[in-house]
Design a protein around this motif. Structure first.
Motif: not given
Length: 264
Positions: A212-213, A86-88, A155-157
């Protein structure tokens, strides 16, 4: 006759803010260039995966810590890895916008400096995928890393072949880290609080998240930091004054004789 002198306050002229409409257009253009400019370098799947293997091997040669050591910490908790994803997905843009808005309102001179630095770094970063397309570690089977966004969300992708909103083969440099580092440096330079060094936690958390992600290699962040360092060496911040750095320790006032209490 009873007289004494008192210091008179010397006003400082406020630094004029750039025109708001012009700045909105410039900043909007910066973000559009970042968001859509990478699309010009999409594709090159085979080359991007080949470069990913080269970067992975180079990191092992340099004895950099494995990205998996960071990811293993996140994977201890579904909640923790979800927070990292979520941060990413949500912090990168809003944090940078908030940084620029605050500088515009409170430190106009530093705002102009920061905007120039961000624009220069972003423009330079968009060139690298043309000459060195790079797949992120989550796409390289040799890393053994988990695509945490895909498994745990959000996920944003989408699939690289159908993702028309981003270029997933532009992992280097990491502008997530580069922008976060500039936000921290900008706030440290523009303020005088004894706590201002805590802003370095922002790029530190960002670095932990992007590695980390499995969205970035360590070298992606190192290259971004190097590009930012060169830019900062060329574009200097304004001199620290009461107007540019905010209210800190009071400056010595220029004493002028003022007649108080004339004798009877």
């Amino acid at each position: 006759m009873n007289a004494r002198t008192e210091p008179s306050e010397k006003g400082t002229s406020a630094i004029a803010r750039p025109p708001l409409v012009r700045e909105l257009l410039l900043v909007a253009g910066l973000f559009l260039v970042y968001k859509f400019g990478r699309q010009l370098a999409t594709g090159h799947t085979g080359e991007a995966l080949h470069n990913a293997r080269r970067v992975w091997d180079l990191e092992r040669t340099l004895h950099l810590p494995g990205e998996g050591s960071v990811q293993s910490v996140l994977l201890h908790s579904d909640t923790l890895v979800h927070i990292a994803n979520t941060f990413y997905a949500t912090v990168h843009f809003p944090a940078t916008v908030a940084f620029l808005v605050w500088l515009y309102l409170r430190r106009p001179a530093h705002y102009v400096w920061a905007r120039r630095v961000l624009a220069t770094v972003t423009s330079a970063a968009l060139v690298l995928p043309f000459v060195f397309p790079l797949a992120p570690p989550r796409m390289l089977a040799a890393t053994g890393l988990v695509d945490t966004a895909k498994v745990y969300g959000p996920s944003v992708y989408g699939p690289p072949t159908s993702d028309h909103l981003s270029n997933q083969f532009a992992a280097m440099p990491s502008l997530h880290f580069g922008w976060a580092l500039m936000v921290a440096i900008g706030l440290i330079v523009a303020t005088r609080s004894r706590w201002r060094w805590l802003w370095l936690l922002h790029p530190l958390v960002t670095l932990t998240v992007i590695v980390g992600t499995a969205n970035h290699y360590w070298l992606d962040a190192i290259v971004a930091a190097g590009m930012l360092g060169v830019t900062l060496a060329l574009i200097h911040p304004p001199h620290r004054t009461e107007t540019t750095a905010g209210r800190g320790r009071p400056r010595l006032a220029v004493e002028e004789p003022v007649l108080v209490g004339a004798g009877r």
